[in-house]
Design a protein around this motif. Structure first.
Motif: not given
Ligand SMILES: Cc1cc2nc3c(=O)[nH]c(=O)nc-3n(C[C@H](O)[C@H](O)[C@H](O)COP(=O)(O)OP(=O)(O)OC[C@H]3O[C@@H](n4cnc5c(N)ncnc54)[C@H](O)[C@@H]3O)c2cc1C
Length: 387
Positions: A194, A177-178, A261, A384
């Motif tokens: 991230s 996730q970021y 990430p 993303d």
């Protein structure tokens, strides 16, 4: 939303964006209407609005593109609503934003284009966005902003740094996730970053940051961060992460700090007794742009399910680089020279793999395009948002 309304929203947005300086004029107009009617909101935004305007238009385009994919759009909007709690956004602000956006669109759309049906379709879209974001914001309790102290700043490349922080309170994010980040040198200029390691109870968090030429925040992060700086973080966002089917093999493609990430996910997988096969391509322009080799090769050496192939666009390092020609390791495959999308696509269709691509937006788009041409099904890709 019905397909007729989706088409009307898309066509009208495209027509406004296609005008000369359309995106910038639309964003300028939106913010001037918003601030004229709600001067209290001006305080939430940075003094310099250039990047903010650019991001607004990209975010609208992202939503407009996904109106007929509610399974992707709605989770994104919910997470965005949860994240927006960091601004102290209240329900009334969503109405203000929606009204100002419709007013700005109306101003720039040609009269004959802005029919009652278009007006109604946009009102429905903005309603959907506001309702879903409010759901996200109201559906969680607890902290809306987290804080952490910089404890290490390691310059890994001329234009990239690894920055490690100690969080006051751990953030429960999923590897991959970021989150939005604000630094003291650039108040109110939140940027998505991230984490490069999985969440842990000790609150240790690491970011890999590339300094973008002319970039307000990334240059300050890489060039001006000091030990002891206090950074702020919003709620975690994003759908990257280990596939729902734990037996499905994976393909990961990272350019530059896009490794962050993916590395977090690999570190998490390394804690599990069993994993599917993972092939990671990690790329840079020159061979010397591929960094973090020690950590990546340690993970590969201890985990036979992981194959890492370094890829560089050109074969030589620049004349001013005096390190070893190839910063690779025996735990990795030999470096391949070529454009990353072409290299990955030339090795097969990867049709049986869950594919994650992370890097600058043009790299993600080109790689996806090349791979689709080589037979990778669209449904396999995850990345993303590109803004
Ligand atoms: C989901 C997500 C996760 C991200 N994670 C990371 C991360 O872990 N590490 C990291 O270093 N960055 C990451 N980014 C990029 C980061 O959020 C910023 O966009 C980037 O650092 C530029 O911000 P800036 O303020 O320096 O540039 P700005 O002042 O906002 O922009 C300056 C100029 O650079 C261009 N620009 C903006 N972003 C990029 C980009 N990524 N590549 C090329 N040109 C760009 C703009 O169009 C503009 O012309 C992520 C972005 C997203 C969307």
């Amino acid at each position: 939303m019905d397909s007729q309304s989706v088409s009307l929203v898309r066509a009208s947005f495209k027509a406004v964006a296609a005008q000369e300086d359309g995106p910038d004029r639309l964003a300028r107009s939106f913010y001037s209407i918003l601030f004229a009617h709600h001067p209290d909101l001006r305080d939430l935004f940075p003094a310099v609005m250039l990047s903010q305007r650019d991001r607004l238009v990209k975010a609208i385009a992202y939503v407009v593109d996904r109106l007929d994919e509610p399974d992707k759009l709605l989770p994104f909007l919910r997470q965005l609503g949860t994240d927006h709690r960091k601004y102290g956004v209240r329900d009334v602000h969503y109405v203000a934003v929606g009204d100002s956006l419709v007013a700005a669109l109306r101003k720039f759309a040609a009269n004959e284009l802005w029919t009652d049906a278009v007006d109604e379709a946009w009102t429905d879209v903005l309603d959907l966005i506001a309702t879903t974001m409010k759901e996200g914001a109201n559906g969680v309790s607890g902290a809306s902003v987290w804080a952490g102290t910089v404890i290490e700043h390691e310059r890994v490349l001329r234009n990239a740094a690894i920055i490690r922080l100690q969080l006051d309170v751990p953030i429960a994010y999923t590897a991959g996730q970021y989150m939005s980040v604000q630094i003291p040198q650039r108040p109110k200029m939140w940027r998505f970053m991230s984490p490069a390691n999985p969440a842990n109870d000790a609150g240790e968090i690491e970011f890999h940051i590339r300094s973008i030429a002319g970039g307000w925040v990334s240059q300050a992060m890489v060039g001006s961060t000091d030990i002891g700086d206090r950074w702020l973080f919003g709620s975690p966002l994003g759908e990257l992460g280990l596939p729902k089917d734990p037996t499905r093999d994976m393909l990961m493609v990272a350019s530059g700090t896009g490794i962050a990430p993916l590395r977090a996910q690999l570190m998490e997988m390394a804690q599990r007794p069993q994993n599917p096969r993972v092939h990671l391509f990690v790329c840079g322009h020159h061979p010397c742009d591929i960094y973090d080799i020690d950590v990546l090769s340690d993970i590969a050496a201890m985990n036979p399910w992981l194959t890492i192939t370094p890829v560089s666009e050109v074969d030589d390092n620049p004349w001013w680089f005096h390190g070893s020609q190839d910063r690779t390791s025996p735990a990795m495959a030999n470096r391949i020279t070529g454009q990353i999308g072409k290299v990955v696509a030339a090795l097969g269709s990867w049709a049986d793999r869950d594919v994650q691509i992370v890097g600058p937006p043009p790299m993600v788009q080109t790689t996806k395009f090349r791979m689709m041409a080589a037979g990778t099904p669209t449904a396999n890709f995850r990345h993303d948002p590109l803004f």
